[in-house]
Design a protein around this motif. Structure first.
Motif, short mmCIF file in Angstrom:
data_model
loop_
_atom_site.label_atom_id
_atom_site.label_comp_id
_atom_site.label_asym_id
_atom_site.label_seq_id
_atom_site.Cartn_x
_atom_site.Cartn_y
_atom_site.Cartn_z
N UNK A 125 -28.51 1.95 -28.23
CA UNK A 125 -27.46 2.81 -28.75
C UNK A 125 -26.37 2.02 -29.46
N UNK A 126 -25.88 0.96 -28.83
CA UNK A 126 -24.79 0.17 -29.40
C UNK A 126 -25.23 -0.58 -30.65
N UNK A 127 -26.45 -1.08 -30.65
CA UNK A 127 -26.96 -1.79 -31.82
C UNK A 127 -27.10 -0.84 -33.01
N UNK A 128 -27.62 0.34 -32.77
CA UNK A 128 -27.71 1.32 -33.86
C UNK A 128 -26.33 1.62 -34.43
N UNK A 129 -25.36 1.83 -33.57
CA UNK A 129 -24.00 2.13 -34.02
C UNK A 129 -23.39 0.99 -34.81
N UNK A 130 -23.58 -0.24 -34.32
CA UNK A 130 -23.03 -1.41 -35.02
C UNK A 130 -23.66 -1.56 -36.40
N UNK A 131 -24.97 -1.42 -36.49
CA UNK A 131 -25.65 -1.55 -37.78
C UNK A 131 -25.26 -0.41 -38.73
N UNK A 132 -25.19 0.80 -38.21
CA UNK A 132 -24.79 1.93 -39.05
C UNK A 132 -23.39 1.71 -39.64
N UNK A 133 -22.46 1.34 -38.79
CA UNK A 133 -21.08 1.10 -39.24
C UNK A 133 -21.01 -0.07 -40.21
N UNK A 134 -21.69 -1.17 -39.89
CA UNK A 134 -21.68 -2.35 -40.75
C UNK A 134 -22.31 -2.08 -42.10
N UNK A 135 -23.43 -1.38 -42.11
CA UNK A 135 -24.08 -1.06 -43.37
C UNK A 135 -23.22 -0.12 -44.22
N UNK A 136 -22.59 0.86 -43.59
CA UNK A 136 -21.71 1.77 -44.35
C UNK A 136 -20.56 1.01 -45.00
N UNK A 137 -20.02 0.05 -44.27
CA UNK A 137 -18.90 -0.75 -44.79
C UNK A 137 -19.33 -1.56 -46.00
N UNK A 138 -20.55 -2.06 -46.00
CA UNK A 138 -21.04 -2.94 -47.06
C UNK A 138 -21.75 -2.21 -48.21
N UNK A 139 -22.17 -0.99 -47.97
CA UNK A 139 -23.05 -0.29 -48.92
C UNK A 139 -22.36 0.03 -50.25
N UNK A 140 -23.07 -0.20 -51.36
CA UNK A 140 -22.54 0.22 -52.66
C UNK A 140 -22.65 1.74 -52.80
#
Length: 192
Positions: free
Chosen positions: A50-65
């Motif tokens: 659960x926490x890994x999915x959330x971290x990746x989702x948040x991190x990818x959204x922050x970086x995504x063009x």
């Protein structure tokens, strides 16, 4: 007293279920996937998952063009008998318009991410990457819990073989330039 009829999904059709069946079958458990024409049900997830999915989702959204969108736990239709549900995925922005859709098409997926669970190790390590590669999804990440720390295995599709090639294993810092510039501090899991 009459018993309730059994749900349709308890009796698979002779040739197995199809991707369209996931939308018509009633009362399916949440996050049901279709792999090789068979319904796959998920077990309760661990805190790591659960926490890994959330971290990746948040991190990818922050970086995504602006050209892509980040989604979580949505199925991807790969073909008539394959409709897996990556834990996290990145899609082309043009595929994100319909809020009622229940699946994305493989051609719209830029990145599929699987966080390995005890009940899905073989599917996440072997079968799903094979299916994603055969469908032409360019990037795939597999995330494993290694002694309480996330290890992110990063793969890129070799178009000649339609198979994934490992391009790196990342532990504390996930810093990449493809499919776009990404910088995610994986040690943030310790603070969640």
């Amino acid at each position: 007293m009459t018993a309730d009829p059994m749900p349709d999904w308890l009796r698979p059709p002779p040739r197995g279920f199809t991707a369209d069946d996931l939308d018509r079958l009633t009362d399916l458990p949440p996050h049901t996937e279709l792999i090789d024409g068979s319904l796959v049900f998920v077990s309760p997830q661990t805190a790591f998952h659960l926490l890994t999915m959330g971290l990746l989702e948040t991190g990818l959204r922050r970086c995504a063009p602006d050209t892509v969108r980040v989604r979580r736990e949505m199925t991807v239709t790969l073909d008539k008998r394959q409709r897996p549900e990556p834990d996290v995925l990145v899609i082309d922005a043009s595929a994100a318009g319909d809020l009622d859709q229940t699946t994305y098409q493989a051609a719209d997926v830029v990145l599929a991410v699987e966080v390995v669970s005890a009940d899905s190790e073989r599917r996440d390590r072997e079968r799903k990457p094979q299916l994603y590669a055969q469908a032409g999804i360019r990037h795939f990440w597999r995330v494993e819990n290694v002694a309480g720390r996330a290890a992110v295995y990063v793969y890129e599709l070799d178009p000649a073989t339609r198979a994934y090639a490992l391009t790196g294993i990342h532990h504390d810092q996930l810093a990449l330039t493809v499919p776009f510039d990404i910088d995610i501090d994986m040690t943030e899991l310790d603070k969640l």
